[in-house]
Design an enzyme around this catalytic site. Structure first.
Site, PDB file in Angstrom:
ATOM      1  N   ARG A 185      10.315  -3.760   1.024  1.00 61.56           N
ATOM      2  CA  ARG A 185      10.118  -3.022  -0.235  1.00 61.56           C
ATOM      3  C   ARG A 185      10.233  -3.962  -1.439  1.00 61.56           C
ATOM      4  O   ARG A 185       9.445  -3.881  -2.391  1.00 61.56           O
ATOM      5  CB  ARG A 185      11.163  -1.912  -0.360  1.00 61.56           C
ATOM      6  CG  ARG A 185      10.898  -0.688   0.490  1.00 61.56           C
ATOM      7  CD  ARG A 185      11.939   0.372   0.248  1.00 61.56           C
ATOM      8  NE  ARG A 185      13.224   0.054   0.824  1.00 61.56           N
ATOM      9  CZ  ARG A 185      14.397   0.494   0.348  1.00 61.56           C
ATOM     10  NH1 ARG A 185      14.435   1.223  -0.747  1.00 61.56           N
ATOM     11  NH2 ARG A 185      15.526   0.174   0.947  1.00 61.56           N
TER      12      ARG A 185
ATOM     13  N   ASP B  22       9.457   2.301  -3.057  1.00 64.08           N
ATOM     14  CA  ASP B  22       8.531   2.952  -2.137  1.00 64.08           C
ATOM     15  C   ASP B  22       8.070   4.266  -2.768  1.00 64.08           C
ATOM     16  O   ASP B  22       8.542   4.659  -3.832  1.00 64.08           O
ATOM     17  CB  ASP B  22       9.158   3.172  -0.750  1.00 64.08           C
ATOM     18  CG  ASP B  22      10.406   4.051  -0.785  1.00 64.08           C
ATOM     19  OD1 ASP B  22      10.447   5.022  -1.563  1.00 64.08           O
ATOM     20  OD2 ASP B  22      11.351   3.779  -0.022  1.00 64.08           O
TER      21      ASP B  22
ATOM     22  N   ASP C 106      14.542   2.312   7.507  1.00 65.41           N
ATOM     23  CA  ASP C 106      14.536   3.426   6.561  1.00 65.41           C
ATOM     24  C   ASP C 106      13.777   4.614   7.145  1.00 65.41           C
ATOM     25  O   ASP C 106      12.874   4.439   7.970  1.00 65.41           O
ATOM     26  CB  ASP C 106      13.875   3.009   5.253  1.00 65.41           C
ATOM     27  CG  ASP C 106      14.693   1.979   4.489  1.00 65.41           C
ATOM     28  OD1 ASP C 106      15.921   1.948   4.680  1.00 65.41           O
ATOM     29  OD2 ASP C 106      14.097   1.206   3.714  1.00 65.41           O
TER      30      ASP C 106
ATOM     31  N   TYR D  17       6.742  -7.005  10.709  1.00 68.86           N
ATOM     32  CA  TYR D  17       6.333  -5.694  10.196  1.00 68.86           C
ATOM     33  C   TYR D  17       4.855  -5.669   9.846  1.00 68.86           C
ATOM     34  O   TYR D  17       4.264  -6.697   9.505  1.00 68.86           O
ATOM     35  CB  TYR D  17       7.108  -5.349   8.914  1.00 68.86           C
ATOM     36  CG  TYR D  17       8.605  -5.298   9.044  1.00 68.86           C
ATOM     37  CD1 TYR D  17       9.250  -4.102   9.351  1.00 68.86           C
ATOM     38  CD2 TYR D  17       9.381  -6.431   8.831  1.00 68.86           C
ATOM     39  CE1 TYR D  17      10.638  -4.048   9.449  1.00 68.86           C
ATOM     40  CE2 TYR D  17      10.766  -6.385   8.940  1.00 68.86           C
ATOM     41  CZ  TYR D  17      11.388  -5.196   9.243  1.00 68.86           C
ATOM     42  OH  TYR D  17      12.752  -5.146   9.346  1.00 68.86           O
TER      43      TYR D  17
END
Length: 305
Positions: free
Chosen positions: A172, A80, A38, A66
């Protein structure tokens, strides 16, 4: 020019932006990335160049890692901080002990609901297109695997953690679910992909670094096409059977030097005279194991064993 570039995607750029940049820089159209990041996220984005684009599906299958930051006390429609705020609550202090206890609920194979603002297609249309048009649609849960969640740090209203997960996992959504269990809600405030398969952020090249390179320098940073495929067993085809390999003919044990064959349905790398020629899969035929090529490079590819 055939191979893979380990790109460090900056925040604010789309994965498509990176592909467009490389197409212009390398003066090539046959370029594609191996897993969308993203715009809010940054980090490792392997990009396939030339013939390596045929390997993108194999690279997409690899696990990811991540470092994520969650903002406590706020929920949005995109999960987000770039989305519309749906709810605000008073953040609660989250210690490592509290975080670890909550995170344990998400270790292993879990059912996860993707964000409505995502590129997943339903009935031929991306979810974010439905969302932008105000059309409500049922988003089915997806099964993903989270192998590890590790607390890193926290402040009064933010928590940073590391997560290792399978392809298709939405961090997310994970943060949305963590916030719901904590009771104060949460949204993703930052995301860095530090690893994708064998590609690591420590060896990734920024767009500025690539921009400063000439063609010869870019070719030097190209990773051989077969290098990230080390999880797939190599099969070396006999020189005498090379014509069968190049024509995509089903291969028998008598055609190869690498024996015994792996178990049925195993995906394998195919070589001849130490040159990488493509991928195949082990199949049973008349009670005997065979190799069915899934795609073949007729010209030599830049890989060897």
């Amino acid at each position: 020019m055939d191979g893979i570039i380990n790109v460090y995607k900056p925040k604010g750029k789309t994965s498509h932006d990176v592909v467009g940049f490389l197409r212009k820089k390398c003066n090539m159209k046959k370029i594609g990335h191996t897993g969308t990041l993203d715009p809010i996220a940054q980090g490792v984005l392997p990009v396939c160049i030339g013939k390596a684009t045929r390997l993108s599906n194999y690279l997409l299958e690899k696990d990811k890692r991540y470092i994520a930051e969650m903002q406590l006390g706020v929920r949005t429609d995109t999960y987000d901080l770039e989305g519309t705020v749906l709810e605000r609550r008073t953040p609660i202090p989250v210690s490592q002990e509290i975080f670890d206890e909550v995170a344990r609920n998400f270790i292993g194979t879990i059912s996860q609901k993707p964000p409505i603002y995502s590129a997943i297609k339903i009935k031929g249309k991306k979810l974010y297109q439905y969302a932008r048009e105000g059309i409500e649609i049922e988003v089915p849960n997806r099964e993903v695997t989270v192998s590890d969640i590790r607390y890193l740090a926290s402040t009064e209203d933010r928590v940073t953690f590391e997560v290792s997960c399978s392809k298709g996992t939405y961090v997310r959504s994970l943060i949305e679910d963590l916030g719901n269990i904590l009771g104060c809600g949460a949204s993703m405030s930052n995301l860095i992909r530090t690893k994708s398969g064998t590609f690591d952020q420590t060896t990734a090249h920024t767009l500025d670094e690539i921009e400063a390179m000439d063609q010869e320098e870019i070719e030097k940073i190209l990773i051989p096409m077969d290098a990230p495929l080390v999880d797939y067993p190599p099969i070396n085809v006999k020189t005498a059977s090379k014509r069968f390999l190049l024509n995509g003919v089903v291969l028998l044990e008598k055609n190869v030097e690498t024996l015994p064959f792996p178990k049925e349905d195993t995906i394998v790398r195919l070589y001849c005279e130490k040159q990488f020629h493509g991928m195949g899969v082990i199949r049973l035929k008349d009670g005997q194991k065979t190799i069915k090529p899934t795609f073949i490079y007729k010209e030599f590819a830049n890989g060897n064993i």
